[in-house]
Scaffold this motif. Structure first.
Motif, PDB file in Angstrom:
ATOM      1  N   ARG A 222      -3.812   5.483   9.595  1.00  0.00           N
ATOM      2  CA  ARG A 222      -2.735   4.158   9.665  1.00  0.00           C
ATOM      3  C   ARG A 222      -1.829   4.947  11.268  1.00  0.00           C
ATOM      4  O   ARG A 222      -2.225   3.714  12.579  1.00  0.00           O
TER       5      ARG A 222
ATOM      6  N   ASP B 210      -3.267  -4.392  11.208  1.00  0.00           N
ATOM      7  CA  ASP B 210      -3.923  -3.578  10.855  1.00  0.00           C
ATOM      8  C   ASP B 210      -5.443  -3.821   9.292  1.00  0.00           C
ATOM      9  O   ASP B 210      -5.640  -3.130   9.605  1.00  0.00           O
ATOM     10  N   CYS B 211      -5.199  -4.404   8.706  1.00  0.00           N
ATOM     11  CA  CYS B 211      -5.885  -4.788   8.134  1.00  0.00           C
ATOM     12  C   CYS B 211      -7.876  -5.195   7.827  1.00  0.00           C
ATOM     13  O   CYS B 211      -8.106  -4.135   7.507  1.00  0.00           O
TER      14      CYS B 211
ATOM     15  N   GLU C  47      -8.861  -2.622   9.816  1.00  0.00           N
ATOM     16  CA  GLU C  47      -9.431  -0.693   9.860  1.00  0.00           C
ATOM     17  C   GLU C  47     -10.361  -1.673   9.041  1.00  0.00           C
ATOM     18  O   GLU C  47     -11.393  -0.410   8.527  1.00  0.00           O
TER      19      GLU C  47
ATOM     20  N   PHE D 169       2.150  -5.779   6.047  1.00  0.00           N
ATOM     21  CA  PHE D 169       1.789  -4.820   7.054  1.00  0.00           C
ATOM     22  C   PHE D 169       1.408  -4.796   8.533  1.00  0.00           C
ATOM     23  O   PHE D 169       3.536  -4.978   8.593  1.00  0.00           O
TER      24      PHE D 169
ATOM     25  N   ARG E 100       0.964  -1.227   0.048  1.00  0.00           N
ATOM     26  CA  ARG E 100      -0.504  -0.246  -0.543  1.00  0.00           C
ATOM     27  C   ARG E 100       0.752   1.349  -0.370  1.00  0.00           C
ATOM     28  O   ARG E 100       2.065   1.369   0.651  1.00  0.00           O
TER      29      ARG E 100
ATOM     30  N   GLY F 178      -8.494  -8.156   3.882  1.00  0.00           N
ATOM     31  CA  GLY F 178      -8.168  -8.284   5.035  1.00  0.00           C
ATOM     32  C   GLY F 178      -6.838  -8.778   5.426  1.00  0.00           C
ATOM     33  O   GLY F 178      -6.436  -8.932   6.663  1.00  0.00           O
ATOM     34  N   ARG F 179      -5.897  -8.726   4.204  1.00  0.00           N
ATOM     35  CA  ARG F 179      -4.386  -9.609   4.007  1.00  0.00           C
ATOM     36  C   ARG F 179      -3.567  -9.489   2.685  1.00  0.00           C
ATOM     37  O   ARG F 179      -4.090  -9.895   1.676  1.00  0.00           O
ATOM     38  N   LEU F 180      -2.725  -8.713   2.734  1.00  0.00           N
ATOM     39  CA  LEU F 180      -2.145  -8.384   2.099  1.00  0.00           C
ATOM     40  C   LEU F 180      -0.792  -8.856   2.092  1.00  0.00           C
ATOM     41  O   LEU F 180      -0.396  -9.295   3.154  1.00  0.00           O
TER      42      LEU F 180
END
Length: 431
Positions: free
Chosen positions: A20, A321-322, A325, A120, A10, A115-117
């Motif tokens: 963030r 955090d994903c 958020e 993160f 990101r 929800g998953r990158l």
RNA sequence: GUGGUAGUAGCUCAGUUGGUUAGAGCACCAGAUUGUGGUUCUGGGGGUCGGGGGUUCGAGUCCCCUCUUCCACCCCA
């Protein structure tokens, strides 16, 4: 040539960076409230460190590289091994209990999805050197304290709590061989993630006796000690199971005393796939249940020894955090209004000859601790007010004719449009 | 790693059976307005139509490959 950002990463433009920071600031504040101190480690470690805990398959799921000296390295996919290494290195010098938190940037080479990158941030809190379940309760409390402070209620999230120790005792009690437990955990962990039939089928393949399968299925749905005693009445005589049950009940008692009981629920189906958990395990989920877990954790009393240190009990939690958020957005807890830039003053200057005076005023206000932006163009006041508005300035100072005439500036309240004429001295006294 | 989905301006999207120089709204910049912002009006900049190859007189449109997105698997520390 146009260069694209790397898959699963990101870019944090200022608005996204505000989000963030909002999340990280909340994590940090909650950690400090509960007496944790911050640490961090390097962003890469020896690849081998991740294989100790998770085996060779892990290599496919992380980013690894060979440096010019031939060392096999990996970008950290989690920080617990680093924590174990750091604690082991100074284990005799660290005051107990060790209550550490971190908010590391992590990378995992998985395919991105909701929800998953691949990159993160993950809030980690850990308590080392405390065998008592008080530490487990503290970890869960701190987690919930944060979620509560972010505006999530017990109608939004739920902490599902169980015990590996209890589960192991029950499975052994039912006649499962000790060396079968580790293969069974990942299967049991799938209960909520698979359709009921598929789960039962998997379980039936792993457990020979169909009567035992049935009992395990019943146990997975247990939500109280009474449920368990009802399903396996003779477990009352099993000392290990009783100890585990007592511990779990103490955890719930402590959580009630700390005022977060409404968020907590005993749920035997929380297993966690990892082999290394030894006691309490928990996950926080959104109540609606359409997101993956917000966070997960538990007790891992053997990890430090596995990393070549002394036996040191440990319990902790990790929250990415994903998913958080997404959840905060869905609940309307992250709004544009929350993140509107706030500025104390905008200094407008209507005459190029007064630029130095305007700069001096801005600098004095800044020295006094105010946030001050100024226009790089003089003249057109309308344009400067427009910029002041865009900056989110609460007040605009107009340095112009009045300053030349009597050393005063116009203070304009941006919200109301109200204006007053104030001397520079009075302005500084306001700070 | 597997399967599906989509990709046109900074963002959200139009774009006819393949047909002239690819459009709109929002955003940005400027002017109306050289001492009064949020409104309004006018104008402007901005596109290798994700990339490459192919079919065709002609491709944003059809075909193939590839990259990326989103979603679901695998996995989830």
């Amino acid at each position: 040539m146009k260069i694209l950002p790397v898959k699963g990463t990101r870019d944090f433009y200022p608005p996204q960076m505000t989000v963030r920071n909002f999340i990280c600031d909340g994590w940090k504040a909650a950690s400090l409230r509960s007496g944790f101190v911050e640490y961090d480690g390097p962003i890469f470690e020896h690849l081998q460190m991740y294989q100790i805990k998770s085996g060779d398959e892990i290599v496919e799921q992380l980013f690894h590289l060979t440096d010019r000296g031939g060392r096999e390295l990996a970008i950290r996919p989690e920080i617990t091994p680093t924590l174990a290494r750091m604690v082991n290195q100074q284990v005799n010098a660290l005051p107990r209990p060790i209550k550490w938190f971190s908010m590391p940037r992590l990378c995992r080479a998985e395919r991105p999805q909701k929800g998953r990158l691949r990159e993160f941030f993950q809030w980690n809190i850990d308590i080392l050197g405390v065998e008592d379940v008080l530490a487990d309760a503290e970890v869960i409390f701190c987690t919930l304290d944060y979620l509560r402070s972010a505006g999530l209620t017990s109608k939004d999230v739920i902490a599902k709590i169980s015990s590996r120790k209890l589960l192991a005792a029950l499975l052994l009690h039912l006649g499962i061989a000790a060396d079968r437990l580790e293969t069974l955990y990942p299967i049991l962990d799938k209960k909520a993630k698979l359709p009921a039939e598929a789960f039962e089928e998997m379980l039936a393949k792993a457990v020979e006796s169909s009567a035992t399968v049935k009992t395990i299925l019943e146990l997975m749905a247990a939500h109280s000690a009474d449920d368990i005693l009802h399903i396996v009445p003779d477990v009352a005589a099993n000392e290990t199971a009783q100890t585990a049950l007592d511990e779990l009940q103490r955890v719930f008692g402590y959580l009630k005393a700390m005022g977060v009981a409404e968020y907590c629920r005993f749920d035997m189906s929380i297993v966690r796939g990892l082999a290394y958990y030894t006691g309490m395990v928990f996950e926080v989920h959104d109540v609606v249940g359409d997101l993956r877990a917000v966070c997960g954790g538990g007790r891992y009393d053997n990890l430090l020894k596995d990393f070549g240190g002394p036996a040191l009990s440990a319990t902790g939690m990790g929250m990415g955090d994903c998913v958080l958020e997404i959840l905060l957005r869905e609940r309307g807890l992250l709004t544009d209004e929350t993140f509107k830039r706030k500025l104390d003053y905008f200094v407008a200057c209507t005459d190029a000859a007064l630029t130095s005076a305007a700069l001096a005023i801005a600098a004095r206000l800044r020295a006094g601790g105010a946030s001050v932006e100024l226009s790089y163009k003089t003249g057109n006041l309308g344009k400067q007010l427009k910029q002041a508005d865009a900056c989110g300035a609460m007040r605009c100072l107009i340095v112009g004719q009045e300053y030349q005439d009597g050393g005063k500036v116009v203070v304009k309240e941006m919200a109301t449009g109200e204006q007053s004429l104030v001397s520079e001295e009075m302005l500084l006294n306001r700070l």
